[in-house]
Design a protein around this motif. Structure first.
Motif, mmCIF file in Angstrom:
data_model
loop_
_atom_site.group_PDB
_atom_site.id
_atom_site.type_symbol
_atom_site.label_atom_id
_atom_site.label_comp_id
_atom_site.label_asym_id
_atom_site.label_seq_id
_atom_site.Cartn_x
_atom_site.Cartn_y
_atom_site.Cartn_z
ATOM 1 N N ALA A 178 43.853 38.866 42.420
ATOM 2 C CA ALA A 178 44.579 38.466 43.630
ATOM 3 C C ALA A 178 44.021 39.161 44.857
ATOM 4 O O ALA A 178 44.040 38.603 45.959
ATOM 5 N N ALA A 179 43.521 40.388 44.679
ATOM 6 C CA ALA A 179 42.969 41.140 45.815
ATOM 7 C C ALA A 179 41.733 40.469 46.398
ATOM 8 O O ALA A 179 41.362 40.737 47.542
ATOM 9 N N LEU A 180 41.102 39.600 45.622
ATOM 10 C CA LEU A 180 39.928 38.892 46.145
ATOM 11 C C LEU A 180 40.325 37.891 47.227
ATOM 12 O O LEU A 180 39.477 37.449 48.010
ATOM 13 N N GLY A 181 41.598 37.524 47.260
ATOM 14 C CA GLY A 181 42.113 36.717 48.371
ATOM 15 C C GLY A 181 41.457 35.372 48.528
ATOM 16 O O GLY A 181 41.266 34.889 49.625
ATOM 17 N N GLY A 182 41.102 34.717 47.415
ATOM 18 C CA GLY A 182 40.509 33.395 47.502
ATOM 19 C C GLY A 182 39.018 33.394 47.743
ATOM 20 O O GLY A 182 38.424 32.348 47.973
ATOM 21 N N LEU A 183 38.381 34.581 47.670
ATOM 22 C CA LEU A 183 36.929 34.621 47.853
ATOM 23 C C LEU A 183 36.207 33.821 46.778
ATOM 24 O O LEU A 183 35.142 33.265 47.004
ATOM 25 N N GLU A 184 36.818 33.792 45.584
ATOM 26 C CA GLU A 184 36.153 33.146 44.449
ATOM 27 C C GLU A 184 37.140 32.245 43.737
ATOM 28 O O GLU A 184 37.544 32.509 42.610
ATOM 29 N N ARG A 185 37.540 31.191 44.392
ATOM 30 C CA ARG A 185 38.522 30.274 43.811
ATOM 31 C C ARG A 185 37.956 29.624 42.550
ATOM 32 O O ARG A 185 36.767 29.385 42.422
ATOM 33 N N GLY A 186 38.889 29.290 41.634
ATOM 34 C CA GLY A 186 38.478 28.623 40.415
ATOM 35 C C GLY A 186 37.983 29.568 39.346
ATOM 36 O O GLY A 186 37.511 29.135 38.306
ATOM 37 N N THR A 187 38.074 30.874 39.582
ATOM 38 C CA THR A 187 37.621 31.836 38.594
ATOM 39 C C THR A 187 38.818 32.378 37.837
ATOM 40 O O THR A 187 39.970 32.133 38.189
ATOM 41 N N ASP A 188 38.541 33.129 36.759
ATOM 42 C CA ASP A 188 39.624 33.737 36.003
ATOM 43 C C ASP A 188 39.458 35.248 36.019
ATOM 44 O O ASP A 188 38.615 35.793 36.728
ATOM 45 N N GLU A 189 40.262 35.923 35.211
ATOM 46 C CA GLU A 189 40.296 37.377 35.258
ATOM 47 C C GLU A 189 38.995 38.016 34.771
ATOM 48 O O GLU A 189 38.750 39.188 35.038
ATOM 49 N N ARG A 190 38.162 37.262 34.066
ATOM 50 C CA ARG A 190 36.872 37.820 33.644
ATOM 51 C C ARG A 190 35.966 38.100 34.839
ATOM 52 O O ARG A 190 35.032 38.900 34.741
ATOM 53 N N THR A 191 36.266 37.443 35.955
ATOM 54 C CA THR A 191 35.525 37.733 37.179
ATOM 55 C C THR A 191 35.667 39.199 37.554
ATOM 56 O O THR A 191 34.711 39.840 38.013
ATOM 57 N N VAL A 192 36.868 39.746 37.368
ATOM 58 C CA VAL A 192 37.103 41.155 37.671
ATOM 59 C C VAL A 192 36.209 42.032 36.804
ATOM 60 O O VAL A 192 35.607 42.999 37.300
ATOM 61 N N VAL A 196 33.498 44.829 38.072
ATOM 62 C CA VAL A 196 33.564 46.230 37.637
ATOM 63 C C VAL A 196 32.242 46.645 36.991
ATOM 64 O O VAL A 196 31.745 47.758 37.236
ATOM 65 N N LYS A 197 31.655 45.770 36.206
ATOM 66 C CA LYS A 197 30.360 46.067 35.589
ATOM 67 C C LYS A 197 29.302 46.334 36.660
ATOM 68 O O LYS A 197 28.523 47.298 36.565
ATOM 69 N N ASN A 198 29.278 45.509 37.697
ATOM 70 C CA ASN A 198 28.318 45.702 38.786
ATOM 71 C C ASN A 198 28.573 47.004 39.537
ATOM 72 O O ASN A 198 27.633 47.721 39.908
ATOM 73 N N LEU A 199 29.848 47.313 39.751
ATOM 74 C CA LEU A 199 30.182 48.547 40.458
ATOM 75 C C LEU A 199 29.769 49.776 39.645
ATOM 76 O O LEU A 199 29.260 50.759 40.198
ATOM 77 N N ARG A 200 29.988 49.733 38.357
ATOM 78 C CA ARG A 200 29.586 50.869 37.520
ATOM 79 C C ARG A 200 28.075 51.081 37.583
ATOM 80 O O ARG A 200 27.600 52.219 37.597
ATOM 81 N N ARG A 201 27.345 49.992 37.636
ATOM 82 C CA ARG A 201 25.886 50.112 37.762
ATOM 83 C C ARG A 201 25.530 50.786 39.090
ATOM 84 O O ARG A 201 24.661 51.670 39.135
ATOM 85 N N LYS A 202 26.229 50.407 40.142
ATOM 86 C CA LYS A 202 25.951 50.993 41.456
ATOM 87 C C LYS A 202 26.418 52.447 41.534
ATOM 88 O O LYS A 202 25.852 53.239 42.293
ATOM 89 N N PHE A 203 27.453 52.787 40.774
ATOM 90 C CA PHE A 203 27.945 54.167 40.763
ATOM 91 C C PHE A 203 26.997 55.109 40.026
ATOM 92 O O PHE A 203 27.060 56.324 40.219
ATOM 93 N N GLY A 204 26.140 54.553 39.174
ATOM 94 C CA GLY A 204 25.165 55.380 38.449
ATOM 95 C C GLY A 204 25.825 56.422 37.563
ATOM 96 O O GLY A 204 26.640 56.084 36.696
ATOM 97 N N GLU A 205 25.512 57.674 37.790
ATOM 98 C CA GLU A 205 26.057 58.751 36.967
ATOM 99 C C GLU A 205 27.565 58.912 37.129
ATOM 100 O O GLU A 205 28.209 59.599 36.311
ATOM 101 N N ASP A 206 28.117 58.306 38.156
ATOM 102 C CA ASP A 206 29.568 58.378 38.373
ATOM 103 C C ASP A 206 30.286 57.134 37.859
ATOM 104 O O ASP A 206 31.425 56.867 38.247
ATOM 105 N N ALA A 207 29.651 56.392 36.974
ATOM 106 C CA ALA A 207 30.237 55.143 36.474
ATOM 107 C C ALA A 207 31.605 55.371 35.831
ATOM 108 O O ALA A 207 32.485 54.509 35.894
ATOM 109 N N ALA A 208 31.807 56.546 35.232
ATOM 110 C CA ALA A 208 33.070 56.829 34.555
ATOM 111 C C ALA A 208 34.236 56.962 35.524
ATOM 112 O O ALA A 208 35.400 57.006 35.102
#
Length: 225
Positions: A178-192, A196-208
């Motif tokens: 819901a926080a996406l606010g319609g940025l990606e309509r037609g998607t489901d919760e797997r989008t989240v 998160v997977k992409n963010l963990r990659r960007k966080f690097g050693e701080d992925a945890a």
């Protein structure tokens, strides 16, 4: 004095809610349609929004989506039918409570007080949000980790902003979607999960720092440094 934004297109009902809320010491603002509701929300920064589902201009669902895209302000939805609550829950709007019409104004005031107690009763957090080494600025759409700017998307900023408002609190996938606010309509919760997977990659050693709560959703780890 906490401000309550009443979003109701029936003046008589809005009048009654306003009288009862003011008796309890609340300041009130009123909007009769969805567009005016968004204008007043941004101008007044209320402590809570009482939001009717059926509104002219923009309906309550769209107003809630747009507010949730930028804010964790408590929302109590006002609806005419019990069945609508199931639909709202299924859409993951992220409302804090639901009241079915016809309602007692005393009940609505009691719900307002209860939701504000759960939310801490304070004004909405604005500006940069801090969670350990992570700093999220929703207004500027920037994220820094240990002082280094990350290359993030708008959707990623919105997800992190919701998590960073309350580090350690678990947010469900529905709330995050819901926080996406319609940025990606037609998607489901797997989008989240993908974000998160992409963010963990960007966080690097701080992925945890992004913690999975199995079967529920995600949270930002408290005390991470």
């Amino acid at each position: 004095m906490s401000t309550i934004l009443i979003v109701e297109d029936e003046p008589r009902l809005a009048d009654i809610l306003e009288v009862y809320l003011r008796r309890e010491g609340f300041h009130t603002e009123r909007a009769g349609d969805g567009r005016r509701a968004l204008e007043l929300w941004r101008a007044a920064r209320p402590a809570l929004i009482l939001l009717d589902l059926m509104l002219p201009e923009l309906d309550g669902l769209e107003v809630a989506r747009r507010v949730r895209a930028e804010s964790g302000v408590p929302i109590i939805m006002l609806t005419a039918r019990d069945e609508e609550i199931d639909r709202l829950l299924g859409l993951g709007i992220g409302a804090d409570d639901y009241v079915v019409k016809p309602y007692s104004p005393r009940e609505v005031v009691a719900r307002v007080k209860a939701v504000l107690r759960r939310a801490g009763g304070g004004p909405e957090i604005v500006g940069a949000l801090h969670a350990g080494p992570l700093v999220v600025d929703p207004a500027a759409f920037t994220v820094t980790l240990r002082g280094a700017a990350l290359d993030v998307t708008v959707a990623e900023v919105r997800l992190l902003a919701l998590l960073a408002r309350d580090p350690g609190v678990v947010r469900t996938r529905a709330e995050l979607l819901a926080a996406l606010g319609g940025l990606e309509r037609g998607t489901d919760e797997r989008t989240v999960d993908a974000h998160v997977k992409n963010l963990r990659r960007k966080f690097g050693e701080d992925a945890a720092l992004l913690d999975t709560v199995r079967g529920v959703g995600y949270r930002l780890r408290v005390g991470a440094a």
